[in-house]
Motif scaffolding. Structure first.
Motif, PDB file in Angstrom:
ATOM      1  N   GLU A  69      -5.064   3.927   4.439  1.00  0.00           N
ATOM      2  CA  GLU A  69      -3.754   4.145   3.823  1.00  0.00           C
ATOM      3  C   GLU A  69      -3.820   5.087   2.627  1.00  0.00           C
ATOM      4  OE1 GLU A  69      -0.745   3.226   4.626  1.00  0.00           O
ATOM      5  OE2 GLU A  69      -1.211   1.986   6.360  1.00  0.00           O
ATOM      6  N   LEU A 127      -9.178  -0.362  -7.236  1.00  0.00           N
ATOM      7  CA  LEU A 127      -8.077   0.401  -6.652  1.00  0.00           C
ATOM      8  C   LEU A 127      -6.963   0.708  -7.641  1.00  0.00           C
ATOM      9  CD1 LEU A 127      -7.635  -1.433  -3.223  1.00  0.00           C
ATOM     10  CD2 LEU A 127      -8.716   0.793  -3.626  1.00  0.00           C
ATOM     11  N   ARG A 163      -8.485  -0.918   6.080  1.00  0.00           N
ATOM     12  CA  ARG A 163      -7.037  -0.678   6.015  1.00  0.00           C
ATOM     13  C   ARG A 163      -6.643   0.064   4.744  1.00  0.00           C
ATOM     14  NH1 ARG A 163      -2.953  -3.457   3.602  1.00  0.00           N
ATOM     15  NH2 ARG A 163      -4.293  -5.228   3.117  1.00  0.00           N
ATOM     16  N   VAL A 164      -7.182  -0.363   3.625  1.00  0.00           N
ATOM     17  CA  VAL A 164      -6.835   0.282   2.361  1.00  0.00           C
ATOM     18  C   VAL A 164      -7.314   1.728   2.335  1.00  0.00           C
ATOM     19  CG1 VAL A 164      -7.247   0.234  -0.127  1.00  0.00           C
ATOM     20  CG2 VAL A 164      -6.785  -1.896   1.069  1.00  0.00           C
ATOM     21  N   TRP A 165      -8.532   1.964   2.823  1.00  0.00           N
ATOM     22  CA  TRP A 165      -9.048   3.338   2.866  1.00  0.00           C
ATOM     23  C   TRP A 165      -8.184   4.227   3.760  1.00  0.00           C
ATOM     24  CZ3 TRP A 165     -11.374   5.299   7.483  1.00  0.00           C
ATOM     25  CH2 TRP A 165     -11.789   6.633   7.375  1.00  0.00           C
ATOM     26  N   ILE A 172       0.825  -1.199   0.000  1.00  0.00           N
ATOM     27  CA  ILE A 172       0.000   0.000   0.000  1.00  0.00           C
ATOM     28  C   ILE A 172       0.860   1.249   0.000  1.00  0.00           C
ATOM     29  CG2 ILE A 172      -1.478   1.359   1.540  1.00  0.00           C
ATOM     30  CD1 ILE A 172      -3.130  -1.027   1.977  1.00  0.00           C
ATOM     31  N   ASP A 223      -1.889  -5.368  -2.416  1.00  0.00           N
ATOM     32  CA  ASP A 223      -2.672  -4.601  -1.455  1.00  0.00           C
ATOM     33  C   ASP A 223      -3.862  -5.382  -0.915  1.00  0.00           C
ATOM     34  OD1 ASP A 223      -1.002  -2.433  -1.654  1.00  0.00           O
ATOM     35  OD2 ASP A 223      -2.203  -1.433  -3.184  1.00  0.00           O
ATOM     36  N   VAL A 224      -4.425  -6.275  -1.741  1.00  0.00           N
ATOM     37  CA  VAL A 224      -5.563  -7.082  -1.278  1.00  0.00           C
ATOM     38  C   VAL A 224      -5.128  -8.502  -0.917  1.00  0.00           C
ATOM     39  CG1 VAL A 224      -7.203  -5.697  -2.599  1.00  0.00           C
ATOM     40  CG2 VAL A 224      -6.263  -7.771  -3.632  1.00  0.00           C
TER      41      VAL A 224
END
Length: 272
Positions: free
Chosen positions: A205, A171, A201-203, A2, A143-144
């Protein structure tokens, strides 16, 4: 990782060697809606929606079936046109922008004749060099947490893995606005919790603006900064969720917010 995507999010100058969409940087967009109306025949689904979503905020929209949640989301994405009212996307300085918007549906909608990494690359659109597309897709798969499935076929993945590929496809183009239309509704309970953690988590970051439509009140308070309850085509409740991220399942304060939201939903009636 990420961190690599976040670095590219901050790029500001176009690269002469890379065609669109790799040559521009997405930025989180603020969204302002004023007096949005939408009807289907005699069914007035949205009735004067006024809403402001600051750039980078995570908003969940909940309510009974038929209360206009998905219609509002489709208007935000330009998939439906409002009958009247105004909608604008703007930056933190209130300057109008055209955001890069992406959506993740409840069904992954993967192309069965493409490998996982090529399905992710579809999110980049046309005009991207093959080596650039593969590099960007590999980062999104990391990332996933699916880097080891790059060469797999969709038919060989579990439901949760297919939905993670769908998220990676959204993404990979570095969205400024990410819409989530019941993306976890078809998953089993444990897989759903894992996906919620991944989305959160992705949001955190990457910082894009996120709008989630869900029937799951617990999911809404676990993920969102703010929960909107729609009832009879109007905003019945606009509730801030101030608990810090990442959030703990079973938290008493979140449970209290869930109860408040459920009371608002069950106490109202839908337009249809």
């Amino acid at each position: 990782m990420i961190a690599a995507l976040r670095t590219r999010f901050k790029e500001t100058s176009p690269s002469r060697n890379s065609p669109q969409p790799l040559s521009y940087a997405a930025q989180p967009a603020a969204i302002t809606l004023k007096s949005i109306e939408k009807s289907f025949g005699t069914n007035r689904v949205l009735r004067g929606i006024d809403l402001h979503i600051p750039a980078g905020q995570f908003v969940a929209i909940i309510g009974k079936s038929g209360c206009g949640k998905s219609t509002l989301l489709r208007i935000l994405l330009g998939l439906e046109t409002a009958d009247s009212g105004q909608m604008r996307f703007h930056d933190e300085n209130n300057a109008d922008i055209v955001p890069n918007t992406r959506i993740v549906f409840q069904e992954p909608r993967l192309l069965p004749w493409l490998s996982v990494i090529d399905n992710v690359g579809v999110g980049l659109g046309e005009g991207v060099r093959a080596d650039d597309a593969r590099r960007e897709s590999e980062v999104a798969l990391k990332d996933v947490q699916l880097a080891d499935k790059a060469s797999a076929w969709p038919a060989n993945l579990s439901g949760g893995q297919r939905q993670r590929v769908s998220l990676a496809r959204a993404l990979v183009s570095r969205p400024g606005v990410l819409a989530l239309d019941e993306p976890l509704g078809a998953l089993d309970a444990l897989t759903r919790i894992g996906m919620q953690e991944l989305v959160s988590r992705v949001w955190r970051e990457l910082g894009f603006t996120t709008v989630l439509v869900t029937h799951d009140v617990g999911e809404a308070v676990h993920l969102a900064d703010r929960v909107i309850v729609l009832d009879q085509g109007k905003v019945a409740l606009d509730l801030a969720v101030r608990e810090p991220h990442p959030r703990r399942y079973g938290d008493a304060d979140l449970a209290s917010l869930e109860a408040q939201l459920l009371a608002a939903i069950l106490g109202g009636q839908c337009a249809n």
